[in-house]
Design a protein around this motif. Sequence first.
Motif, PDB file in Angstrom:
ATOM      1  N   ALA A 154       0.835  -1.209   0.000  1.00 54.72           N
ATOM      2  CA  ALA A 154       0.000   0.000   0.000  1.00 54.72           C
ATOM      3  C   ALA A 154       0.871   1.259   0.000  1.00 54.72           C
ATOM      4  O   ALA A 154       1.927   1.302   0.633  1.00 54.72           O
ATOM      5  N   MET A 155       0.407   2.273  -0.733  1.00 53.81           N
ATOM      6  CA  MET A 155       1.078   3.581  -0.762  1.00 53.81           C
ATOM      7  C   MET A 155       0.018   4.681  -0.633  1.00 53.81           C
ATOM      8  O   MET A 155      -0.362   5.316  -1.611  1.00 53.81           O
ATOM      9  N   PRO A 156      -0.457   4.937   0.590  1.00 50.27           N
ATOM     10  CA  PRO A 156      -1.419   6.022   0.776  1.00 50.27           C
ATOM     11  C   PRO A 156      -0.758   7.374   0.509  1.00 50.27           C
ATOM     12  O   PRO A 156       0.479   7.472   0.422  1.00 50.27           O
ATOM     13  N   PRO A 157      -1.543   8.446   0.361  1.00 54.45           N
ATOM     14  CA  PRO A 157      -0.986   9.772   0.021  1.00 54.45           C
ATOM     15  C   PRO A 157       0.108  10.239   0.968  1.00 54.45           C
ATOM     16  O   PRO A 157       1.073  10.888   0.535  1.00 54.45           O
ATOM     17  N   GLU A 158      -0.019   9.924   2.267  1.00 57.71           N
ATOM     18  CA  GLU A 158       0.998  10.389   3.223  1.00 57.71           C
ATOM     19  C   GLU A 158       2.370   9.785   2.911  1.00 57.71           C
ATOM     20  O   GLU A 158       3.399  10.455   3.051  1.00 57.71           O
ATOM     21  N   ARG A 159       2.379   8.538   2.487  1.00 55.99           N
ATOM     22  CA  ARG A 159       3.665   7.906   2.153  1.00 55.99           C
ATOM     23  C   ARG A 159       4.232   8.489   0.865  1.00 55.99           C
ATOM     24  O   ARG A 159       5.449   8.702   0.757  1.00 55.99           O
ATOM     25  N   TRP A 160       3.375   8.742  -0.123  1.00 54.68           N
ATOM     26  CA  TRP A 160       3.848   9.387  -1.345  1.00 54.68           C
ATOM     27  C   TRP A 160       4.475  10.742  -1.019  1.00 54.68           C
ATOM     28  O   TRP A 160       5.519  11.108  -1.573  1.00 54.68           O
ATOM     29  N   ALA A 161       3.829  11.489  -0.116  1.00 52.86           N
ATOM     30  CA  ALA A 161       4.358  12.806   0.267  1.00 52.86           C
ATOM     31  C   ALA A 161       5.720  12.668   0.935  1.00 52.86           C
ATOM     32  O   ALA A 161       6.657  13.438   0.661  1.00 52.86           O
ATOM     33  N   GLY A 162       5.855  11.666   1.822  1.00 55.11           N
ATOM     34  CA  GLY A 162       7.132  11.460   2.498  1.00 55.11           C
ATOM     35  C   GLY A 162       8.228  11.065   1.533  1.00 55.11           C
ATOM     36  O   GLY A 162       9.353  11.584   1.598  1.00 55.11           O
ATOM     37  N   PHE A 163       7.925  10.151   0.609  1.00 59.53           N
ATOM     38  CA  PHE A 163       8.915   9.751  -0.393  1.00 59.53           C
ATOM     39  C   PHE A 163       9.280  10.927  -1.300  1.00 59.53           C
ATOM     40  O   PHE A 163      10.443  11.093  -1.684  1.00 59.53           O
ATOM     41  N   ALA A 164       8.293  11.755  -1.644  1.00 55.56           N
ATOM     42  CA  ALA A 164       8.574  12.922  -2.495  1.00 55.56           C
ATOM     43  C   ALA A 164       9.564  13.860  -1.810  1.00 55.56           C
ATOM     44  O   ALA A 164      10.471  14.411  -2.455  1.00 55.56           O
ATOM     45  N   LEU A 165       9.422  14.038  -0.492  1.00 55.38           N
ATOM     46  CA  LEU A 165      10.368  14.881   0.247  1.00 55.38           C
ATOM     47  C   LEU A 165      11.770  14.264   0.254  1.00 55.38           C
ATOM     48  O   LEU A 165      12.775  14.976   0.127  1.00 55.38           O
ATOM     49  N   VAL A 166      11.838  12.940   0.395  1.00 57.08           N
ATOM     50  CA  VAL A 166      13.147  12.260   0.348  1.00 57.08           C
ATOM     51  C   VAL A 166      13.802  12.484  -1.008  1.00 57.08           C
ATOM     52  O   VAL A 166      14.991  12.817  -1.097  1.00 57.08           O
ATOM     53  N   TRP A 167      13.026  12.304  -2.078  1.00 54.35           N
ATOM     54  CA  TRP A 167      13.586  12.489  -3.424  1.00 54.35           C
ATOM     55  C   TRP A 167      14.012  13.936  -3.655  1.00 54.35           C
ATOM     56  O   TRP A 167      15.025  14.187  -4.312  1.00 54.35           O
ATOM     57  N   LEU A 168      13.260  14.893  -3.103  1.00 51.97           N
ATOM     58  CA  LEU A 168      13.652  16.304  -3.207  1.00 51.97           C
ATOM     59  C   LEU A 168      14.991  16.524  -2.500  1.00 51.97           C
ATOM     60  O   LEU A 168      15.878  17.224  -3.027  1.00 51.97           O
ATOM     61  N   ALA A 169      15.150  15.926  -1.329  1.00 51.50           N
ATOM     62  CA  ALA A 169      16.412  16.068  -0.596  1.00 51.50           C
ATOM     63  C   ALA A 169      17.576  15.494  -1.403  1.00 51.50           C
ATOM     64  O   ALA A 169      18.671  16.085  -1.451  1.00 51.50           O
ATOM     65  N   LEU A 170      17.364  14.362  -2.065  1.00 45.36           N
ATOM     66  CA  LEU A 170      18.431  13.756  -2.866  1.00 45.36           C
ATOM     67  C   LEU A 170      18.762  14.603  -4.097  1.00 45.36           C
ATOM     68  O   LEU A 170      19.927  14.695  -4.501  1.00 45.36           O
ATOM     69  N   ILE A 171      17.753  15.229  -4.686  1.00 48.48           N
ATOM     70  CA  ILE A 171      17.995  16.141  -5.813  1.00 48.48           C
ATOM     71  C   ILE A 171      18.854  17.317  -5.358  1.00 48.48           C
ATOM     72  O   ILE A 171      19.801  17.726  -6.050  1.00 48.48           O
ATOM     73  N   LEU A 172      18.554  17.850  -4.181  1.00 51.95           N
ATOM     74  CA  LEU A 172      19.331  18.969  -3.643  1.00 51.95           C
ATOM     75  C   LEU A 172      20.776  18.548  -3.385  1.00 51.95           C
ATOM     76  O   LEU A 172      21.716  19.305  -3.678  1.00 51.95           O
ATOM     77  N   LEU A 173      20.969  17.340  -2.845  1.00 50.63           N
ATOM     78  CA  LEU A 173      22.328  16.850  -2.607  1.00 50.63           C
ATOM     79  C   LEU A 173      23.095  16.695  -3.910  1.00 50.63           C
ATOM     80  O   LEU A 173      24.270  17.064  -4.009  1.00 50.63           O
ATOM     81  N   THR A 174      22.447  16.139  -4.912  1.00 52.36           N
ATOM     82  CA  THR A 174      23.098  15.941  -6.215  1.00 52.36           C
ATOM     83  C   THR A 174      23.455  17.281  -6.835  1.00 52.36           C
ATOM     84  O   THR A 174      24.564  17.462  -7.374  1.00 52.36           O
ATOM     85  N   TRP A 175      22.546  18.232  -6.747  1.00 53.52           N
ATOM     86  CA  TRP A 175      22.801  19.570  -7.294  1.00 53.52           C
ATOM     87  C   TRP A 175      23.965  20.242  -6.571  1.00 53.52           C
ATOM     88  O   TRP A 175      24.817  20.875  -7.195  1.00 53.52           O
ATOM     89  N   SER A 176      24.022  20.067  -5.247  1.00 52.40           N
ATOM     90  CA  SER A 176      25.126  20.640  -4.466  1.00 52.40           C
ATOM     91  C   SER A 176      26.460  20.037  -4.886  1.00 52.40           C
ATOM     92  O   SER A 176      27.456  20.744  -5.034  1.00 52.40           O
ATOM     93  N   ALA A 177      26.477  18.710  -5.096  1.00 55.25           N
ATOM     94  CA  ALA A 177      27.716  18.045  -5.522  1.00 55.25           C
ATOM     95  C   ALA A 177      28.146  18.518  -6.902  1.00 55.25           C
ATOM     96  O   ALA A 177      29.337  18.732  -7.166  1.00 55.25           O
TER      97      ALA A 177
END
Length: 319
Positions: free
Chosen positions: A267-290
């Motif tokens: 199951a992937m309710p909306p709250e989990r999608w939101a949490g994963f989206a924040l994780v992916w945003l954080a990884l994008i920021l890390l990649t951009w910083s590198a």
Amino acid sequence: MAGMSKGEHRIGLLNGFAAYGMWGLVPLFWPLLKPAGAAEVLAHRMVWSLAFVAVALLFVRRWAWAGELLRQPKRLGLVALAAGVITVNWGVYIWAVNAGHVVEASLGYFINPLVTIAMGVLILKERLRRLQWVAVGVGVASVVVLTVGFGRPPWISLCLALSFATYGLVKKKVALGGVESLAAETAIQFLPALGYLLWLSAHGGATFTSEGPGHAALLASTGIVTALPLVCFGAAAIRVPLSTLGLLQYLAPVFQFVLGILYFHEAMPPERWAGFALVWLALILLTWSAMQSARRARGTRGPLPAPRTEATDSATVDA
């Protein structure tokens, strides 16, 4: 990696895709080992991994490192610590997959770079750039959102991320090659694992001899499943930039995440999608910083090898 031919670079990329692809698809393998429990599977993984890497080292005749390691008690102690930490990581991962928590397990490897950064600040007293601080903040927010989504803290993800980040930190101090490191760690794991399997067999709880030759062969193949991706990773690491490996490493949790949703139907309710989206945003920021850091380095000091990233520092062994 100046002077590397296009052919060598292509071989490196193929090995990188193979390593992270195998790590990403490994959730399909662990359920095949039922009715063996997670502890039995873990013990077999330790025993057969040592057998596999020992044969590999005999083939390439690389044993000099073992004598040097035995003469360095402090370094040997770090190897023992690494063995203990990766035991926790492997055990939690195997249990999580077979208990139907593949998506949560994949999250652990998404947030691993964020945990590695946090360890760098708290333990190594490293200084972060502004964008890295933002990424860490977004990562913390994602854990809060996912706690709401799961109805509890994502302890499986946090355990996997913390254990693997600690493992990477210890391995940096040990500075052994991938196959050599796995050989040393599984040598330490071997006797406790073998002792547990013998005890399990004596009490009638072992499945190795009771479920047929096919099941026994699958349990024995845990050594290949553990070591083969590592061999491919080692072949990739010497042929492609670390920044490329840092990007390739996200293939594994992406594959695991997709398998969790589409194959295991988690199951992937909306709250989990939101949490994963924040994780992916954080990884994008890390990649951009590198990427920004690498661009500035090239501008001030001329062409440089690909930059090291927190993500690639610990990308050595899967769960």
